[in-house]
Design a protein around this motif. Structure first.
Motif, PDB file in Angstrom:
ATOM      1  N   VAL A 414     -45.050 -14.459 -27.030  1.00 33.56           N
ATOM      2  CA  VAL A 414     -44.273 -13.823 -28.095  1.00 33.56           C
ATOM      3  C   VAL A 414     -42.795 -14.183 -27.951  1.00 33.56           C
ATOM      4  O   VAL A 414     -42.120 -14.546 -28.921  1.00 33.56           O
ATOM      5  N   VAL A 415     -42.299 -14.088 -26.726  1.00 36.09           N
ATOM      6  CA  VAL A 415     -40.885 -14.386 -26.471  1.00 36.09           C
ATOM      7  C   VAL A 415     -40.610 -15.872 -26.672  1.00 36.09           C
ATOM      8  O   VAL A 415     -39.614 -16.262 -27.305  1.00 36.09           O
ATOM      9  N   GLU A 416     -41.476 -16.729 -26.148  1.00 29.57           N
ATOM     10  CA  GLU A 416     -41.274 -18.169 -26.260  1.00 29.57           C
ATOM     11  C   GLU A 416     -41.282 -18.639 -27.714  1.00 29.57           C
ATOM     12  O   GLU A 416     -40.507 -19.526 -28.098  1.00 29.57           O
ATOM     13  N   LYS A 417     -42.159 -18.048 -28.533  1.00 29.19           N
ATOM     14  CA  LYS A 417     -42.266 -18.468 -29.939  1.00 29.19           C
ATOM     15  C   LYS A 417     -41.229 -17.775 -30.831  1.00 29.19           C
ATOM     16  O   LYS A 417     -41.067 -18.164 -31.995  1.00 29.19           O
ATOM     17  N   GLY A 418     -40.565 -16.775 -30.313  1.00 28.23           N
ATOM     18  CA  GLY A 418     -39.557 -16.080 -31.107  1.00 28.23           C
ATOM     19  C   GLY A 418     -40.121 -15.158 -32.162  1.00 28.23           C
ATOM     20  O   GLY A 418     -39.448 -14.846 -33.151  1.00 28.23           O
ATOM     21  N   TYR A 419     -41.369 -14.686 -31.968  1.00 30.41           N
ATOM     22  CA  TYR A 419     -41.961 -13.759 -32.934  1.00 30.41           C
ATOM     23  C   TYR A 419     -41.250 -12.410 -32.861  1.00 30.41           C
ATOM     24  O   TYR A 419     -40.939 -11.906 -31.775  1.00 30.41           O
ATOM     25  N   ARG A 420     -41.046 -11.795 -34.005  1.00 32.01           N
ATOM     26  CA  ARG A 420     -40.389 -10.485 -34.051  1.00 32.01           C
ATOM     27  C   ARG A 420     -41.382  -9.345 -33.876  1.00 32.01           C
ATOM     28  O   ARG A 420     -41.062  -8.326 -33.270  1.00 32.01           O
ATOM     29  N   GLN A 421     -42.581  -9.500 -34.430  1.00 29.95           N
ATOM     30  CA  GLN A 421     -43.571  -8.432 -34.356  1.00 29.95           C
ATOM     31  C   GLN A 421     -44.967  -9.039 -34.450  1.00 29.95           C
ATOM     32  O   GLN A 421     -45.246  -9.859 -35.324  1.00 29.95           O
ATOM     33  N   VAL A 422     -45.833  -8.645 -33.527  1.00 28.41           N
ATOM     34  CA  VAL A 422     -47.168  -9.225 -33.447  1.00 28.41           C
ATOM     35  C   VAL A 422     -48.187  -8.103 -33.285  1.00 28.41           C
ATOM     36  O   VAL A 422     -47.846  -6.950 -32.991  1.00 28.41           O
ATOM     37  N   LEU A 423     -49.449  -8.486 -33.462  1.00 31.96           N
ATOM     38  CA  LEU A 423     -50.568  -7.584 -33.240  1.00 31.96           C
ATOM     39  C   LEU A 423     -51.449  -8.190 -32.159  1.00 31.96           C
ATOM     40  O   LEU A 423     -51.749  -9.388 -32.201  1.00 31.96           O
ATOM     41  N   VAL A 424     -51.860  -7.379 -31.193  1.00 35.31           N
ATOM     42  CA  VAL A 424     -52.696  -7.840 -30.083  1.00 35.31           C
ATOM     43  C   VAL A 424     -54.030  -7.096 -30.146  1.00 35.31           C
ATOM     44  O   VAL A 424     -54.063  -5.862 -30.183  1.00 35.31           O
TER      45      VAL A 424
END
Length: 599
Positions: A414-424
């Protein structure tokens, strides 16, 4: 949540309750699995009774491919079947789809008789209006089908409808061979009921009763006398006592099914229901004023529940189903964690994602069975020295290490790709009803309240009786207390950064212990003291949107994690689950990230 597929053994709640009927059902299920794919055209017979299949359908574009798919899957000789279809008053593409299906099945059945009728009820405002006028119209068409089948000297007439779906290939065969005059396959729905009334009055009215609970629950298997079967049923045309049996009535005060019931009562004819197999399912009836979206959601809810226990409801091969473009439910990205040795779960989840039009990335997990002491030492990974399972008084299992590593790798990605908000997501979950709409409601609350959040549980096990008040101004979010399970959670970029900054790999605890430590709601002060910054802003959806497929102790519950070796080599055969624990939480713990592939 209703468990609708009671034929398969995993539906049985208590091992001690299993009797002869249980093993009979198990044998049925095994025999079906051995058969594999069915080829209806391989069973060509000229001596089998002729079956006239009648379908009255309207505004069924979203469900019609599945109604027809169940019919196509039948192993009854197709050259002994005529398909009679009538449709009218459509506000969607139902008529066009039926014409394509008729063209595609040319030469497959003895005949396919399709007629698109002029709309006799043009005043209808809603696509699913079912007032007395419409009900009488449908009953009249069914009577027309029955009269036509008699004129053509058919042996049986079978009625289908657009809210019922056959999944077992032997459905028609079993009805024909039952020796009963009026019989239907039991097709349960999400509200536990289905296509029959247990008891009826002498006036042809429904009587509420608990007498058929054992039939509904598949605790008794066989053929049973009931008050009425409706929706999907078969009638023996060779019985002279049924020559003038009718569905409809010209009397305006007759309710739906009442004339049919009264005709049965006068002729001393009994209706029967058969539940020897899981023949299929039925949708919860749509009420007046329902929309096409309500129909889509209703079928989607049924489809997702079916997928928990068996294959997807079959689709027709003669109509191309146009699917919506998948999306990510408002997230930048969705992760799905799945063991390579669990292709069954992968397939089930892929089918669920397809039903929900979700675009998801699968995380191929490193199996906890492949971890050992030396490998973890090499990786610089170690357990928190003070950790001991609070219930079983044991150290971490290798599966729990693996699970943490998989979630950790997602946070890092998530941090490496620069995503702001994800679902796991984990791979042993079931989605609650109307999950897309409810996810929209969660997002609306977040946006309207300008809520600053790091992690939001969508599925969890609440462990404490502490009060969990609603977030001020929200109807869908609560402040979260100590919880287990990592079934499904929303994660922000700041949340991922905080979880990584806790440096958990050298002081590891189970991942579902780590999360409440980091939002400072864990009861163990000693463990919390090992993590300095515990400022994760955590909340939970309420009610939850995701639940485990199985709970501890249920048949079908498998704990990949708890049965994998503890710290050291080899398996600890005496190890038991941490309590309380779910199949989903347990299986998730032997996951570790290795590769990514798009679904």
């Amino acid at each position: 949540m209703l468990l609708i597929d009671k034929e398969v053994p995993q539906m049985i709640k208590s091992h001690n309750e299993r009797g002869t009927w249980y093993w009979y059902v198990l044998l049925l299920e095994v025999s079906l699995n051995i058969c594999g794919e069915y080829s209806p055209t391989s069973t060509i017979a000229s001596d089998r009774p002729k079956v006239f299949v009648a379908l009255v359908v309207r505004n069924a574009e979203h469900v019609l491919p599945y109604v027809l798919g169940g019919l196509e899957r039948q192993n009854y000789p197709q050259n002994r079947m005529t398909i009679w279809i009538r449709t009218d008053c459509n506000m969607d593409q139902t008529s066009e789809l039926l014409k394509k299906w008729q063209q595609g099945t040319n030469g497959v059945y003895a005949a396919v008789d399709l007629e698109v009728l002029p709309c006799s009820l043009p005043h209808e405002k809603y696509p699913f209006a079912m007032d007395d006028t419409r009900a009488r119209h449908v009953e009249m068409l069914r009577d027309t089908a029955m009269a036509t089948s008699r004129q053509l000297a058919y042996d049986f007439v079978m009625f289908l409808d657009s809210s019922s779906f056959l999944v077992d290939p032997s459905s028609i065969t079993d009805l024909v061979d039952s020796g009963r005059d009026i019989i239907g396959p039991f097709l349960p729905s999400l509200n536990k009921h289905g296509n029959f009334w247990c008891n009826t009055s002498t006036e042809g009215r429904y009587i509420r009763s608990e007498d058929c609970t054992e039939i509904f629950e598949f605790q008794k298997l066989g053929i049973f006398d009931v008050g009425l079967v409706h929706g999907v049923l078969m009638i023996n045309l060779k019985n002279p006592d049924l020559l003038d049996l009718r569905f409809g009535s010209e009397k305006s005060d007759m309710r739906q099914y009442q004339q049919f019931l009264l005709n049965m009562i006068r002729r001393n004819v009994t209706a029967n229901i058969i539940n020897k197999r899981q023949y299929g399912y039925s949708m919860i009836p749509l009420v007046n004023g329902s929309t096409f979206l309500d129909q889509t959601d209703g079928f989607r809810n049924l489809q997702l529940e079916v997928l928990v226990y068996r294959e997807a409801i079959p689709q027709t091969k003669y109509i191309t189903v146009e699917e919506e473009d998948p999306d990510t439910l408002g997230f930048d990205h969705i992760y799905f964690i799945n063991l390579d040795r669990r292709p069954d779960r992968k397939k089930r989840m892929q089918n669920s994602f397809q039903a929900l039009n979700m675009e998801v990335e699968r995380i191929s997990a490193v199996d906890g069975e492949k971890l050992n002491h030396d490998l973890l030492d090499t990786m610089g990974i170690s357990m928190l020295p003070s950790y001991e399972d609070p219930h079983k008084k044991r150290p971490l299992t290798m599966g729990e290490y693996g699970c943490f590593l998989s979630h950790y790798a997602v946070w890092r990605n998530v941090v490496e790709k620069g995503y702001r908000q994800v679902l796991v997501l984990e791979d042993d979950i079931r989605f609650d009803y109307n999950v897309r709409h409810r996810m929209t409601q969660v997002w609306e609350d977040i946006d309207r309240l300008n809520l600053e959040w790091d992690l939001i549980y969508l599925g969890r096990k609440r462990l404490m009786d502490d009060e969990e008040p609603y977030v001020k101004g929200s109807q869908h979010l609560v402040h979260v207390s100590y919880s287990y399970w990592t079934l499904c959670y929303m994660l922000s970029s700041t949340g991922a950064q905080k979880l990584l900054a806790g440096n958990p790999l050298t002081k590891m605890v189970p991942v579902d212990e780590y999360l409440p430590i980091m939002f400072d709601r864990h009861p163990n002060e000693e463990w919390k003291g090992s993590f300095e910054n515990r400022d994760l802003r955590a909340f939970s959806a309420y009610p939850l949107l995701v639940y485990p497929t199985h709970y501890t102790g249920e048949f079908g519950y498998i704990s990949d994690t708890e049965n994998i070796a503890e710290w050291g080599d080899g398996l600890d055969d005496g190890a038991e689950e941490r309590e309380p624990i779910s199949d989903s939480e347990a299986n998730g713990r032997d996951l570790a990230l290795s590769t990514h592939d798009e679904l």
